[in-house]
Design an enzyme around this catalytic site. Structure first.
Site, PDB file in Angstrom:
ATOM      1  N   SER A  18      81.974  41.168 -31.500  1.00  0.00           N
ATOM      2  CA  SER A  18      83.321  40.857 -31.012  1.00  0.00           C
ATOM      3  C   SER A  18      84.311  41.934 -31.412  1.00  0.00           C
ATOM      4  CB  SER A  18      83.773  39.514 -31.591  1.00  0.00           C
ATOM      5  OG  SER A  18      85.154  39.301 -31.379  1.00  0.00           O
ATOM      6  N   TYR A  21      86.082  33.816 -38.094  1.00  0.00           N
ATOM      7  CA  TYR A  21      85.265  34.148 -36.925  1.00  0.00           C
ATOM      8  C   TYR A  21      84.890  35.622 -36.946  1.00  0.00           C
ATOM      9  CZ  TYR A  21      84.103  35.148 -32.042  1.00  0.00           C
ATOM     10  OH  TYR A  21      83.477  35.582 -30.896  1.00  0.00           O
TER      11      TYR A  21
END
Length: 221
Positions: A14, A39
């Site tokens: 990501s 995250y």
């Protein structure tokens, strides 16, 4: 995968791993040691685990750092889906940092094209690679990391305006301060991926939002 001698693992990382980085565009040569959300930290850990497997078991791994993927069948916790849903329902949307944010929105078809192309480029070990001089996106193990994004960030308000235009409805807006764990801007340098695959995003925001809204209306009619 290790036991069955899988030839190549391509996995999702990501853009969030860039964390506190302020230099843009984000390049795979940049440090990703300061994530600002749990995250992002898990995605960084994902890359580290992949490298360990590549090093220990010669399992070729490629991590793709996705940049704000949107489109049909998108994640319901992501802003494009939430905005579309709430605007249609007449609900108020929350807009972080008073709308002063930039995202490298990347349409799902472009992402899929990049993933398929990357799968064909199997990383090989480079015995001459050294931590002190080598890129953190490569290794002496068969390991690679690439950015995969559009490469042209737009302001959040412009993205919302594109959704409003497709829906023919103006959103009810709640402007608020920057939320913890958010970053001001994401911007992908995809030079590395282009050099090995020829990948270049093709779908602009107007076309992408049109497809998103068309799918949403059809799916939830």
């Amino acid at each position: 995968m290790r036991n069955n001698k899988v030839k190549h693992l391509v996995y999702a990382s990501s853009s969030s791993v860039y964390g506190l980085n302020e230099k843009t565009p984000f390049a795979t040569t940049d440090s990703v040691d300061h994530p600002v959300s749990f995250y992002a930290a898990t995605k960084k850990a994902n890359e580290l685990m992949a490298h360990s497997y590549s090093h220990l078991y010669s399992l070729p791994t490629t991590g793709l750092r996705f940049f704000t993927v949107y489109g049909p069948w998108g994640r319901p916790d992501m802003a494009p889906y939430i905005f579309t849903k709430k605007i249609l329902a007449g609900d108020t949307i929350d807009i972080n940092n008073n709308g002063d944010m930039w995202r490298d929105f990347t349409y799902i078809d472009d992402i899929v094209e990049g993933v398929v192309r990357a799968a064909d480029v199997i990383p090989v070990a480079n015995p001459n690679w050294r931590v002190e001089t080598g890129s953190p996106a490569s290794s002496s193990a068969p390991y690679s990391v690439y950015n995969i994004g559009h490469g042209s960030p737009i302001n959040l308000m412009k993205f919302i305006e594109a959704i409003e235009a497709e829906l023919g409805t103006e959103a009810k807006k709640n402007f608020r301060e920057m939320q913890a764990g958010n970053v001001y801007k994401t911007f992908a340098d995809t030079t590395d991926l282009f050099n090995v695959t020829g990948y270049k995003a093709q779908v602009d925001v107007k076309q992408g939002v049109n497809e998103l809204v068309k799918w949403y209306k059809d799916f939830y009619k």
